[in-house]
Scaffold this active site. Structure first.
Site, PDB file in Angstrom:
ATOM      1  N   PRO A  89       0.825  -1.223   0.000  1.00 43.16           N
ATOM      2  CA  PRO A  89       0.000   0.000   0.000  1.00 43.16           C
ATOM      3  C   PRO A  89       0.858   1.272   0.000  1.00 43.16           C
ATOM      4  CG  PRO A  89      -0.681  -1.489   1.771  1.00 43.16           C
ATOM      5  CD  PRO A  89       0.555  -2.068   1.163  1.00 43.16           C
ATOM      6  N   GLU A 116       2.337  -8.038   8.940  1.00 44.92           N
ATOM      7  CA  GLU A 116       2.230  -6.577   9.014  1.00 44.92           C
ATOM      8  C   GLU A 116       3.123  -5.887   7.996  1.00 44.92           C
ATOM      9  OE1 GLU A 116      -0.133  -4.925  10.856  1.00 44.92           O
ATOM     10  OE2 GLU A 116      -0.717  -7.032  10.980  1.00 44.92           O
ATOM     11  N   ARG A 154      -3.622  -8.673 -20.505  1.00 45.42           N
ATOM     12  CA  ARG A 154      -4.589  -8.268 -21.527  1.00 45.42           C
ATOM     13  C   ARG A 154      -4.048  -7.264 -22.531  1.00 45.42           C
ATOM     14  NH1 ARG A 154      -9.655  -7.795 -20.224  1.00 45.42           N
ATOM     15  NH2 ARG A 154      -9.910  -5.915 -21.419  1.00 45.42           N
ATOM     16  N   ASP A 169       0.384   1.343 -25.526  1.00 41.54           N
ATOM     17  CA  ASP A 169      -0.476   2.420 -25.042  1.00 41.54           C
ATOM     18  C   ASP A 169      -1.569   2.796 -26.038  1.00 41.54           C
ATOM     19  OD1 ASP A 169       1.716   5.328 -25.527  1.00 41.54           O
ATOM     20  OD2 ASP A 169       1.038   3.750 -26.879  1.00 41.54           O
TER      21      ASP A 169
HETATM   22 CL1  6GU Z   1      -0.103  -3.839  -3.276  1.00 41.59          CL
HETATM   23  N1  6GU Z   1      -0.847  -4.744  -0.905  1.00 41.59           N
HETATM   24  C1  6GU Z   1      -1.660  -4.753   0.168  1.00 41.59           C
HETATM   25  N2  6GU Z   1      -1.401  -5.593   1.167  1.00 41.59           N
HETATM   26  N3  6GU Z   1      -2.703  -3.963   0.284  1.00 41.59           N
HETATM   27  C2  6GU Z   1      -2.943  -3.123  -0.730  1.00 41.59           C
HETATM   28  C3  6GU Z   1      -2.150  -3.070  -1.876  1.00 41.59           C
HETATM   29  C4  6GU Z   1      -1.089  -3.900  -1.931  1.00 41.59           C
HETATM   30  N4  6GU Z   1      -2.644  -2.136  -2.704  1.00 41.59           N
HETATM   31  C5  6GU Z   1      -3.697  -1.636  -2.086  1.00 41.59           C
HETATM   32  N5  6GU Z   1      -3.894  -2.216  -0.896  1.00 41.59           N
END
Ligand code: 6GU
Length: 256
Positions: A89, A116, A154, A169
């Site tokens: 994230p 974590e 895809r 693209d």
């Molecule tokens: Cl790449 N990993 C995790 N654990 N949560 C996420 C993510 C990735 N992208 C958005 N939420």
């Protein structure tokens, strides 16, 4: 395209990839995807891959060594130049442009973490790029890795009838899609737009373009900022906006 996913859940990744467009790309050898499990590279009899965080706190942290050895094994399965992409994230937001960039490479390694997080020294020394699929938290990187692989597959040449030579693209027009209809012509009293049944290919193309521009303007105006529309597109969008305003006026004056 030679890829590898480092994951504690190789079965999940393989099962999901086997379905649909990615499954066909794998069978047609347009895409190859190996899985490597860090647990196979643990060095104790419990196959431990995680430990308690220094400094305390909840959750566990993935240790550097099993992950590092797994990435080493994954790199041996993809071309020399393939980057290591960590799904987190905290990464750069994945989008169609990044999918096209990745699709132009000979391959890449995706690292999906659980717990974590992973020891930052792994990220600092083994990872070339960090990607996130959006602003929400998943329990692991597997779903994110599958999102990336699907979006890349895809746009690979030959996968969706994409011509071999077209640059990746050119498949995306940076607009939302127009609405689609199929038989029957009338559903619960609602007809499909008559232009789609007119046989007038020019009129159909204009209608689709007008709807794509209009929906993007209504739902994702951010996608039209900093973008120079052609004179033809401006006319189509203006038509759409006028039509929308007239509908709103009609609704406002309709008998209750
Ligand atoms: Cl790449 N990993 C995790 N654990 N949560 C996420 C993510 C990735 N992208 C958005 N939420």
């Amino acid at each position: 395209m030679q890829t590898a996913v480092v994951t504690l859940f190789p079965d999940v990744v393989e099962a999901a990839l086997a379905a649909g467009v990615t499954g066909r790309a794998l069978r047609d050898l347009k895409l190859h995807c190996a899985t490597v499990n860090p647990r196979d590279f643990a060095d104790d009899r419990h196959n431990t891959v995680d430990d308690r965080p220094f400094g305390g706190g909840p959750g566990m942290v993935m240790m550097v060594d099993p992950l590092k050895r797994a990435v080493g094994a994954a790199k041996a399965l993809v071309p020399e130049s393939a980057p290591v992409v960590f799904l987190t994230p905290q990464g750069e937001r994945f989008d169609q442009r990044i999918a096209a960039d990745l699709a132009a490479l000979p391959g890449f390694v995706l690292v999906a973490a659980r717990y974590e997080g992973v020891d930052e020294r792994f990220v600092a020394t083994q990872v070339d790029r960090e990607l996130s699929i959006g602003d929400y938290v998943l329990s692991g990187g597997e779903l994110a890795a599958l999102v990336v692989l699907d979006a890349v597959a895809r746009v690979l040449p030959g996968v969706l009838g994409n011509p071999e030579s077209a640059p990746a693209d050119s498949y995306m027009d940076d607009l939302l899609d127009c609405p689609h209809y199929t038989r029957p012509e009338v559903v619960d009293g609602v007809s499909a737009p008559s232009v789609l049944l007119s046989g007038d290919h020019g009129a159909v193309a204009d209608w689709r373009r007008r709807e794509a521009l209009g929906r993007t303007w209504q739902r994702r105006p951010d996608m039209l900022l900093d973008r120079d529309l052609t004179a033809a597109d401006r006319t189509l969008l203006a038509d759409y906006i006028v039509k929308t305003r007239l509908n709103t006026l009609e609704d406002a004056h309709a008998p209750q």
